[in-house]
Design a protein around this motif. Structure first.
Motif, short mmCIF file in Angstrom:
data_model
loop_
_atom_site.label_atom_id
_atom_site.label_comp_id
_atom_site.label_asym_id
_atom_site.label_seq_id
_atom_site.Cartn_x
_atom_site.Cartn_y
_atom_site.Cartn_z
N ARG B 232 -26.96 -28.91 4.53
CA ARG B 232 -27.43 -27.77 5.30
C ARG B 232 -27.49 -27.68 6.53
O ARG B 232 -27.39 -26.83 7.26
CB ARG B 232 -28.96 -27.46 4.64
CG ARG B 232 -29.41 -26.44 4.92
CD ARG B 232 -30.63 -26.06 3.73
NE ARG B 232 -31.15 -27.24 3.19
CZ ARG B 232 -32.32 -27.20 2.45
NH1 ARG B 232 -32.41 -26.03 1.64
NH2 ARG B 232 -32.96 -28.35 2.09
N LYS B 235 -25.28 -25.36 8.91
CA LYS B 235 -25.90 -24.04 9.31
C LYS B 235 -25.16 -22.79 8.55
O LYS B 235 -25.79 -21.81 8.31
CB LYS B 235 -25.99 -24.10 10.70
CG LYS B 235 -27.10 -25.24 11.03
CD LYS B 235 -28.30 -24.74 11.77
CE LYS B 235 -29.15 -25.75 11.82
NZ LYS B 235 -28.83 -27.01 12.56
N THR B 257 -23.61 -30.98 -0.60
CA THR B 257 -24.84 -31.10 -1.17
C THR B 257 -25.04 -29.88 -2.11
O THR B 257 -24.46 -28.91 -1.88
CB THR B 257 -25.91 -31.26 -0.03
OG1 THR B 257 -25.96 -29.80 0.63
CG2 THR B 257 -25.70 -32.55 0.68
N GLN B 271 -19.75 -29.87 -5.34
CA GLN B 271 -21.07 -30.48 -5.27
C GLN B 271 -21.09 -32.05 -5.85
O GLN B 271 -20.46 -32.35 -6.80
CB GLN B 271 -22.14 -29.72 -6.20
CG GLN B 271 -23.52 -30.29 -5.82
CD GLN B 271 -24.62 -29.63 -6.86
OE1 GLN B 271 -24.44 -28.45 -7.29
NE2 GLN B 271 -25.35 -30.43 -7.45
N ILE B 272 -21.52 -32.91 -4.73
CA ILE B 272 -21.59 -34.41 -5.17
C ILE B 272 -23.18 -34.58 -5.23
O ILE B 272 -23.91 -34.12 -4.57
CB ILE B 272 -21.04 -35.10 -3.82
CG1 ILE B 272 -19.67 -34.65 -3.61
CG2 ILE B 272 -21.25 -36.42 -3.95
CD1 ILE B 272 -18.94 -35.06 -2.10
N THR B 275 -26.38 -33.56 -10.05
CA THR B 275 -25.90 -32.74 -11.01
C THR B 275 -24.60 -32.41 -10.56
O THR B 275 -24.31 -31.26 -10.93
CB THR B 275 -26.97 -31.59 -10.75
OG1 THR B 275 -27.24 -31.30 -9.46
CG2 THR B 275 -28.17 -31.91 -11.94
N GLY B 288 -24.30 -33.74 8.45
CA GLY B 288 -25.50 -32.55 8.31
C GLY B 288 -26.25 -32.78 7.06
O GLY B 288 -26.60 -31.67 6.31
N SER B 290 -29.26 -34.94 4.71
CA SER B 290 -30.51 -35.70 5.00
C SER B 290 -30.43 -37.00 4.39
O SER B 290 -30.95 -37.85 4.72
CB SER B 290 -31.68 -34.72 4.75
OG SER B 290 -31.54 -34.62 3.14
N GLN B 294 -30.91 -37.59 -5.08
CA GLN B 294 -29.82 -36.95 -5.83
C GLN B 294 -28.56 -36.66 -5.28
O GLN B 294 -27.61 -36.65 -6.02
CB GLN B 294 -30.46 -35.38 -6.07
CG GLN B 294 -31.63 -35.47 -6.85
CD GLN B 294 -33.12 -35.41 -6.08
OE1 GLN B 294 -32.95 -35.71 -4.92
NE2 GLN B 294 -34.06 -35.02 -6.66
N HIS B 295 -28.52 -36.96 -4.08
CA HIS B 295 -27.18 -36.77 -3.51
C HIS B 295 -26.44 -38.21 -3.29
O HIS B 295 -25.29 -38.42 -3.67
CB HIS B 295 -27.22 -36.14 -1.80
CG HIS B 295 -25.83 -35.98 -1.40
ND1 HIS B 295 -24.75 -35.07 -1.57
CD2 HIS B 295 -25.22 -36.58 -0.12
CE1 HIS B 295 -23.76 -35.21 -0.99
NE2 HIS B 295 -23.86 -36.07 -0.38
N ASN B 309 -25.66 -37.01 12.06
CA ASN B 309 -26.89 -36.34 11.84
C ASN B 309 -27.69 -36.18 13.20
O ASN B 309 -27.66 -37.18 13.83
CB ASN B 309 -27.87 -36.87 10.65
CG ASN B 309 -28.80 -35.84 10.23
OD1 ASN B 309 -29.59 -35.46 11.05
ND2 ASN B 309 -28.98 -35.76 8.90
N ASP B 327 -25.20 -33.90 17.25
CA ASP B 327 -24.95 -32.48 17.03
C ASP B 327 -23.58 -32.70 16.10
O ASP B 327 -22.45 -32.85 16.85
CB ASP B 327 -25.13 -31.68 17.75
CG ASP B 327 -24.89 -30.16 17.39
OD1 ASP B 327 -24.39 -29.93 16.10
OD2 ASP B 327 -25.43 -29.18 17.94
#
Ligand SMILES: Cc1cc2nc3c(=O)[nH]c(=O)nc-3n(C[C@H](O)[C@H](O)[C@H](O)COP(=O)(O)OP(=O)(O)OC[C@H]3O[C@@H](n4cnc5c(N)ncnc54)[C@H](O)[C@@H]3O)c2cc1C
Ligand SMILES: Cc1cc2nc3c(=O)[nH]c(=O)nc-3n(C[C@H](O)[C@H](O)[C@H](O)COP(=O)(O)OP(=O)(O)OC[C@H]3O[C@@H](n4cnc5c(N)ncnc54)[C@H](O)[C@@H]3O)c2cc1C
Lengths: 275, 345
Positions: B232, B235, B257, B271-272, B275, B288, B290, B294-295, B309, B327
Motif C-alpha cells: 500500500r 500509493k 500484498t 498476491q503473495i 491467501t 512499501g 508493512s 499474512q504477507h 520502507n 521513500d
C-alpha cells in the motif's frame, strides 16, 4: 428452483492478535462475521433469484450466536434460514461437519427439492476448502468447485454450464442439476441489503435444528467422535531472520550500491542475469 | 497418553504422492511432495509411490519417468481417455480404488484447486482425516503417525494435526513451501499399470473446453529468482511501473500484498501470502509493505529479504535480512540507476 447457501460464522481474523509473550490467541472482543468467501456464494445465489425467481435457503452449523450470520444472509434477500446447533457437534473436523450438513440438507430436500447448493471457496478460520466437496460426495451431487461464473442453466433439461478455475487456466464444464458449486472470489462485491429485506431479516425467524431435528442418529459420525483429525500442539512460528541490517549512506545511490553489492555477493548468479 | 493403534491399520504401508498434471504439465508441488515423501518413507522404512493418471500412454509414461527421477520407487498408473481433463468423479473413483487395493499409510496431494477437490472427495469416501494446506510434514516414529503442520489464524500460529486411528493419513501441502529435490535420471522404479473400467456414458460432467492462462503468471511467480513486492506504500497503481522496471532488470517478477490486489492495482494471481502464493525466490524486495503476518508467511522461504520502507519502525524490518529506511520514490529509481550502471560496466 431452490438453492441452498452454506454459510459459516467466523472470527474476524484481521482483528485476532497473538499474545507476544505466551504465544496464545487473544480472542476477547474479536467480532464474529459472516465468512467473507460465503458472501460471494450468496451473491451468486441471489442472481439466480433475480433471473429465475429461485427460492433461497441459508444453512449454517455452529453455536447459537451463528444466528447473526444467517440474519445477515436474510438481509440480502435469502428467503429462509436454518441453524444447525447441538452440543454433540462440538469439535467437528471437516469430515464430521460435512456429515452433519449433508444430513440437514437431506431433510431440507425432503420438504423442498434442492437444485443447487452453494458454498464459499473456503473459510478464513479453518481455511480448508474441504467442506463443500465433502457435502457434494455425501449427497451424490455433481461437484463443481472453484466456479468463476455460471454461464447458463436450463431447468427443463437440468443442465448447467460453468467456467471453473484450474491452476493453468479456465475449464469450461457442462454438468447436471442437482449440483454443488463452490464459488471462487469475484471482482464485484455483493449488492447492498435493501431496507425491506433488512426489516424482514430482523423479524424473520431463524429455524434452529438440533441433531435429532436434522435426522442424525449415528453419534459416532459427528463431533469429536466423528472427526479423524486430532489437533496436536499449537505453537508460534519462529523468526529465523531479522532484525534487518540497516543500510545507510550519504545518498540513495550510495545505499543502493551497498545493497547491490550485498545481493551479488550472496547470489553471484543474480549478477550474471542482469539484463 | 499414548494412543492405541488399531491392529488392522498395520496393513497400511507406504507413502503415496498424487502427481497432479494438466495438459501433460506436472504441477511442481508434486515434485516438492515426492522429495518430502522420501524423507518420511525412510523414517518409516517403507516405499515411496507416485500415482499418475492420464488420457494416453505417452503422457503417463513421460510423467512416470519424471516421478521416478524425483524419488518414486513405485508408480501406479491409470490410463483412460476419460482422465484427459480433471473431473472430480472419475479421478476420485480411480484414486479410491487404488487406495482400497494397495493400502498406503500416507497419501499426500498438493493444496491446489485440482487436488483440494480430489483430496476432499477421496477422504470423504474413505472416511479418513485430511489436513489442509500443510507447510511441514514429519513423522512421529514411535506410533508411525504423520505430523501435519499448518498455519492457523492467518499464520500467527502453527498447529500440528494428527490422524491417529484412520488410514490413510491424508494431507495437502501448500505449493512452494517444501524444496524440490534434485532429479536423478538414472533411478529405476517399478511401474504398476492398473486397469480401471471407466464408462464415459455414465459420467455426468463433461469438460467442453479449456482456456489456458496466457501469461502463466502463477508459474512465473513461483519459479522467479527475484521478486519485487509492492504494498500500500506504493500509493498509486502507476508506481508499479517502477517496480516492474526493477524486476525486469533483474530478470524477476512483480508481486504484492492483498490490499493492492483488492484495490485492483495488481492481478489476483500476483498476491503473495496466506491467501495468495507462497514464493521462494533467492531475493525478495518488499517495497512499501508493512510486514503483516499474512504477507510474511508467503515469503518466509526466500533466500534473502530486503525491506524498503519509510517508517523506521515498520514491522517488516524485524523479519528482513537487509533494510533501507526511505521513500521508495527515491530509493527505487536510485537502485535502477545503480543496476544499469553495473550492467553497462
Ligand atoms: C485453525 C484450524 C485448523 C483446522 N484444520 C483442519 C484440517 O486440517 N482438517 C480438518 O478436517 N479440519 C480442520 N479444522 C476444523 C474445521 O475448520 C471445521 O471442521 C469446520 O467446521 C469446517 O471447516 P473449514 O472452516 O475449513 O471450512 P471450509 O471447508 O474452508 O469451508 C468451505 C465452505 O463450506 C461451508 N461451510 C464450512 N463450514 C460450515 C458450517 N459450519 N456451516 C455451514 N457452512 C459451512 C461454507 O460455505 C464455506 O465457505 C480446523 C479448524 C481450525 C480452527
Ligand atoms: C484472512 C486474511 C487473509 C489475508 N491474506 C493476505 C495475503 O495473502 N497477503 C497479504 O499481503 N495480506 C493478506 N492479508 C492482509 C494483511 O493482514 C495486511 O493487511 C496486508 O498485508 C498489509 O498490506 P501492506 O503492507 O501493503 O499495507 P500497509 O500495512 O498499509 O503497509 C504499507 C507500508 O508502506 C509504508 N510506506 C508508506 N509510504 C511509503 C513510501 N513512500 N516509501 C516506502 N514505504 C512507504 C508504510 O510505512 C507501511 O509500512 C490478509 C488478511 C486477512 C484478514
Amino acid at each position: 428452483m431452490h438453492a441452498v447457501i452454506l454459510v459459516k460464522q467466523v472470527p474476524d481474523s484481521s482483528q485476532i492478535r497473538v499474545h507476544p509473550q505466551t504465544g496464545t490467541i487473544m480472542r476477547q472482543g474479536v467480532p464474529a462475521i459472516l465468512n467473507p468467501y460465503d458472501v460471494y456464494a450468496l451473491e451468486e445465489a441471489l442472481q439466480l433469484k433475480d433471473k429465475y425467481g429461485a427460492f433461497l435457503t441459508a444453512l449454517s452449523m455452529g453455536p447459537l450466536q451463528a444466528e447473526n450470520a444467517l440474519r445477515k444472509a436474510l438481509s440480502y434477500g435469502v428467503d429462509e434460514a436454518f441453524l444447525l446447533s447441538d452440543r454433540s457437534f462440538a469439535g467437528s473436523d471437516t469430515l464430521a461437519t460435512s456429515y452433519a450438513l449433508a444430513a440437514a440438507l437431506r431433510k431440507i430436500d425432503s420438504y423442498r427439492k434442492i437444485d443447487i447448493v452453494f458454498t464459499g471457496k473456503q473459510t478464513i478460520d479453518g481455511d480448508t476448502g474441504q467442506v463443500g466437496p465433502g457435502v457434494a460426495r455425501r449427497l451424490g451431487f455433481q461437484l463443481l468447485s472453484y466456479v468463476l461464473e455460471i454461464k447458463h442453466i436450463d431447468f427443463e433439461k437440468k443442465t448447467i454450464l460453468v467456467h471453473r478455475k484450474s491452476e493453468r487456466g479456465i475449464q469450461i464444464v457442462a454438468s447436471k442439476i442437482p449440483c454443488l458449486i463452490t464459488v471462487f472470489e469475484r471482482k464485484r462485491p455483493i449488492r447492498y441489503a435493501s431496507l425491506p429485506n433488512m426489516i424482514r431479516a430482523a423479524r424473520a425467524p431463524v429455524k434452529i435444528w438440533n441433531r435429532v431435528d436434522a435426522g442424525i442418529e449415528e453419534l459416532s459420525k459427528i463431533g469429536l467422535k466423528g472427526s479423524p483429525t486430532v489437533v496436536g500442539k499449537v505453537f508460534a512460528p519462529q523468526n529465523s531472520r531479522g532484525p534487518a541490517e540497516r543500510l545507510e549512506g550519504r545518498s540513495p545511490e550510495e545505499i543502493c550500491s551497498l545493497l547491490v553489492e550485498k545481493i551479488f555477493e550472496k547470489f553471484p548468479e543474480v549478477e550474471k542475469k542482469l539484463s | 497418553k499414548k494412543p492405541v493403534i488399531d491392529p488392522k491399520l498395520a496393513d497400511y504401508r507406504g507413502v503415496w504422492v498424487f502427481v497432479e498434471q494438466e495438459e501433460g504439465v506436472v504441477h511442481p508441488v508434486s515434485w516438492e511432495l515426492l522429495g518430502r515423501a522420501r524423507i518420511l518413507a525412510t523414517s518409516l522404512g517403507v516405499e515411496v509411490a507416485a500415482v499418475v493418471f492420464g488420457a494416453n500412454d505417452e503422457t503417463v509414461d513421460k510423467i512416470t519417468g519424471q516421478a521416478i527421477s524425483y524419488g518414486a520407487e513405485k508408480v501406479y498408473q491409470v490410463v483412460d481417455p476419460a482422465l484427459c481433463d480433471y473431473r472430480s468423479d472419475p479421478y476420485t473413483d480411480c484414486l479410491v480404488n487404488l487406495v482400497k487395493k494397495y493400502k498406503p499409510e500416507i497419501l499426500l496431494l498438493g493444496a491446489t484447486s485440482l487436488s483440494r477437490d480430489l483430496a476432499s472427495s477421496v477422504a470423504t469416501i474413505l472416511e479418513t482425516g485430511l489436513t489442509a494446506d500443510c507447510t511441514e510434514l514429519t513423522i512421529d516414529v514411535e506410533n508411525r503417525s504423520l505430523e501435519a503442520t499448518r498455519p492457523t489464524f492467518g499464520g500467527s500460529l502453527l498447529c500440528t494435526i494428527l490422524t491417529l486411528n484412520y488410514r490413510p493419513q491424508m494431507a495437502t501441502a501448500r505449493p512452494g513451501v517444501l524444496p524440490i529435490p534434485l532429479p536423478e535420471p538414472d533411478r529405476k522404479g517399478v511401474i504398476i499399470r492398473e486397469p480401471m473400467r471407466i464408462d464415459e456414458e455414465k459420467l455426468i460432467t463433461k469438460v467442453l473446453g479449456f482456456i489456458p492462462d496466457p501469461c502463466k503468471v502463477a508459474e512465473r511467480l513461483s519459479t522467479a529468482e527475484i521478486v519485487v513486492g509492492g504494498g500500500r506504500g506504493i500509493k498509486q497503481p502507476g508506481h508499479f511501473s517502477l517496480l516492474r522496471e526493477l524486476a525486469d532488470l533483474l530478470g524477476g517478477e512483480v508481486g504484492g500484498t492483498r490490499p493492492v490486489v483488492q484495490a485492483g492495482w495488481l492481478d489476483t494471481e500476483r498476491q503473495i501470502g496466506q491467501t495468495g502464493k507462497t514464493i521462494r525466490p533467492k531475493v525478495y524486495i518488499a517495497v512499501g509493505i508493512s510486514g503483516a503476518i499474512q504477507h510474511r508467511v508467503g515469503i518466509e522461504k526466500a533466500g534473502m529479504i530486503v525491506a524498503i520502507n519509510n517508517d523506521p519502525n515498520a514491522p517488516i524490518f524485524d523479519y528482513a535480512d537487509l533494510g533501507i529506511v526511505g521513500d521508495f520514490l527515491e530509493i527505487i529509481p536510485a537502485l535502477i540507476r545503480v543496476l544499469k550502471k553495473k550492467r553497462a560496466a
